[in-house]
Design a protein around this motif. Sequence first.
Motif, PDB file in Angstrom:
ATOM      1  N   MET A   1       0.848  -1.179   0.000  1.00 33.88           N
ATOM      2  CA  MET A   1       0.000   0.000   0.000  1.00 33.88           C
ATOM      3  C   MET A   1       0.885   1.230   0.000  1.00 33.88           C
ATOM      4  SD  MET A   1      -2.958  -1.123   2.727  1.00 33.88           S
ATOM      5  CE  MET A   1      -3.949   0.313   2.350  1.00 33.88           C
TER       6      MET A   1
ATOM      7  N   PRO B   1       4.064   3.954   9.452  1.00 30.90           N
ATOM      8  CA  PRO B   1       3.280   2.774   9.093  1.00 30.90           C
ATOM      9  C   PRO B   1       3.249   1.714  10.190  1.00 30.90           C
ATOM     10  CG  PRO B   1       5.451   2.601   8.149  1.00 30.90           C
ATOM     11  CD  PRO B   1       5.416   3.931   8.876  1.00 30.90           C
TER      12      PRO B   1
ATOM     13  N   GLN C   1       1.681  -2.712  10.598  1.00 32.05           N
ATOM     14  CA  GLN C   1       1.067  -3.865   9.965  1.00 32.05           C
ATOM     15  C   GLN C   1      -0.277  -4.166  10.635  1.00 32.05           C
ATOM     16  OE1 GLN C   1       2.635  -6.003   7.274  1.00 32.05           O
ATOM     17  NE2 GLN C   1       3.376  -3.892   7.173  1.00 32.05           N
TER      18      GLN C   1
ATOM     19  N   VAL D   1      -6.378  -6.913   7.413  1.00 30.77           N
ATOM     20  CA  VAL D   1      -7.546  -6.188   6.911  1.00 30.77           C
ATOM     21  C   VAL D   1      -8.393  -7.104   6.029  1.00 30.77           C
ATOM     22  CG1 VAL D   1      -6.316  -3.987   6.964  1.00 30.77           C
ATOM     23  CG2 VAL D   1      -6.328  -5.333   4.868  1.00 30.77           C
TER      24      VAL D   1
ATOM     25  N   SER E   1     -11.759  -6.556   3.012  1.00 36.28           N
ATOM     26  CA  SER E   1     -12.630  -5.626   2.295  1.00 36.28           C
ATOM     27  C   SER E   1     -13.922  -6.287   1.842  1.00 36.28           C
ATOM     28  CB  SER E   1     -11.901  -5.048   1.074  1.00 36.28           C
ATOM     29  OG  SER E   1     -11.470  -6.086   0.210  1.00 36.28           O
TER      30      SER E   1
ATOM     31  N   ALA F   1      -1.540  -6.079   5.720  1.00 45.55           N
ATOM     32  CA  ALA F   1      -1.343  -4.847   4.956  1.00 45.55           C
ATOM     33  C   ALA F   1      -0.571  -3.818   5.769  1.00 45.55           C
ATOM     34  CB  ALA F   1      -2.691  -4.261   4.538  1.00 45.55           C
ATOM     35  N   THR F   2       0.047  -2.900   5.052  1.00 48.32           N
ATOM     36  CA  THR F   2       0.688  -1.756   5.690  1.00 48.32           C
ATOM     37  C   THR F   2      -0.308  -0.607   5.716  1.00 48.32           C
ATOM     38  OG1 THR F   2       2.875  -2.423   4.902  1.00 48.32           O
ATOM     39  CG2 THR F   2       2.604  -0.127   5.572  1.00 48.32           C
ATOM     40  N   VAL F   3      -0.618  -0.136   6.913  1.00 42.61           N
ATOM     41  CA  VAL F   3      -1.577   0.951   7.074  1.00 42.61           C
ATOM     42  C   VAL F   3      -0.959   2.021   7.969  1.00 42.61           C
ATOM     43  CG1 VAL F   3      -3.542  -0.603   6.799  1.00 42.61           C
ATOM     44  CG2 VAL F   3      -2.670  -0.108   9.084  1.00 42.61           C
ATOM     45  N   GLU F   4      -1.651   3.122   8.099  1.00 39.82           N
ATOM     46  CA  GLU F   4      -1.131   4.224   8.909  1.00 39.82           C
ATOM     47  C   GLU F   4      -1.385   3.980  10.392  1.00 39.82           C
ATOM     48  OE1 GLU F   4      -1.239   9.128   8.976  1.00 39.82           O
ATOM     49  OE2 GLU F   4      -2.434   7.986   7.544  1.00 39.82           O
ATOM     50  N   LYS F   5      -0.375   4.193  11.183  1.00 43.37           N
ATOM     51  CA  LYS F   5      -0.528   4.039  12.622  1.00 43.37           C
ATOM     52  C   LYS F   5      -1.460   5.115  13.150  1.00 43.37           C
ATOM     53  CE  LYS F   5       2.793   4.875  15.885  1.00 43.37           C
ATOM     54  NZ  LYS F   5       4.068   4.650  16.609  1.00 43.37           N
TER      55      LYS F   5
ATOM     56  N   THR G   1     -10.521  -4.092  10.384  1.00 44.13           N
ATOM     57  CA  THR G   1      -9.598  -4.959  11.116  1.00 44.13           C
ATOM     58  C   THR G   1     -10.316  -5.557  12.312  1.00 44.13           C
ATOM     59  OG1 THR G   1      -7.657  -3.674  10.445  1.00 44.13           O
ATOM     60  CG2 THR G   1      -7.426  -5.057  12.403  1.00 44.13           C
TER      61      THR G   1
ATOM     62  N   ALA H   1      -3.609  -6.119  14.840  1.00 39.11           N
ATOM     63  CA  ALA H   1      -2.731  -5.091  14.282  1.00 39.11           C
ATOM     64  C   ALA H   1      -1.616  -4.798  15.276  1.00 39.11           C
ATOM     65  CB  ALA H   1      -3.529  -3.817  13.990  1.00 39.11           C
TER      66      ALA H   1
END
Length: 339
Positions: A9, A15, A17, A20, A22, A33-37, A83, A121
């Motif tokens: 991503m 970032p 982990q 996730v 959808s 996935a790599t998402v925003e902390k 999540t 997460a």
Amino acid sequence: MTSLPAIPMASPADPMQAVVQSVYGSPDVLALATVEKPIPGENEVLVRVQASSINAGDWHLMRGTPWLIRLMFGGLRRPRVPTLGSDVAGQVEAVGQAVTQFQPGDAVFGDLSEVGFGAFAEYVCVPAAVLVAKPTNLSFEAAASVPLAAVTALQGLRDAGQLQPGQKVLINGASGGVGSFAVQIAKALGAEVTAVCSGPKMAMVRSLNPDHTVDYTQTDVIQSGQRYDLILDAAAYRAAQDYLPILAAGGSYVMIGGATDRFFQVLLLGGLFSKLSGRRLVALAAQPKTDDLVTIKTMIEAGKIVPAVDRRFALKDIATAMRYVEQRQVQGKAVVTVR
């Protein structure tokens, strides 16, 4: 065990982990996935997750079944919860400006099922009010197995079941997450406990120190001639009214798990059955309460409850973990190790 493929991503500034999804479906819909902390709000705490555990609600939400789950927590067509993960155990990383009860470094645990989930997460932001200091005598992994299952067992016995010291309690599904806690909590509350499970799980259940055990593959408890003041059913694959012959007059049958159609039958018709039989039939939808989690914490630190952890899975192996739990062969709880 097969690891999940990582989904690339956009690289956020900070970032983390997370697992996730959808779409609804099998464990294959889960992806690392790599998402925003996240950043904690004024009354929130940022938790550095050390461990979580899997509950039946997690895989019901993953699959979107029964449909009522979608109405209560998720979207009708696509999940609103990106999540999953109800149970969390970890360390406070940062706190919002209005938070005074915790500070960075504190070890905490809690149930996130009413505040958006998100424990699968590396970090999660939650209201400070849903967290409790972790029991001092538990590892993060053991603590992660506790919140939802133990509080459900407590509310089923003490509140819905109105358990009194000296009463006889039958716990069906004693080898599961809720059942394994229920055996120990009932003993701590002064009950005479009969635990029901299958033969291969008997050794684990006996380690919980019930007064009596029944292997349902060998003995039909309904034909036993015994009477119980309270039946706590954590594996309801038999109609609730089938248990009436072994339920003492004025006694209670409390359903807290098992087949969905059985649960809704008691939820909708329990009042009628109760009036006709002179015995209470109740379907419990447990509610996360920090006061109850504190009660459980006190029992744990006093040595009255010891979590039964079956297997541990890495975060990247969450799909394998979900399949394992869906097979209903878990003895105690399956834990997800994040760190």
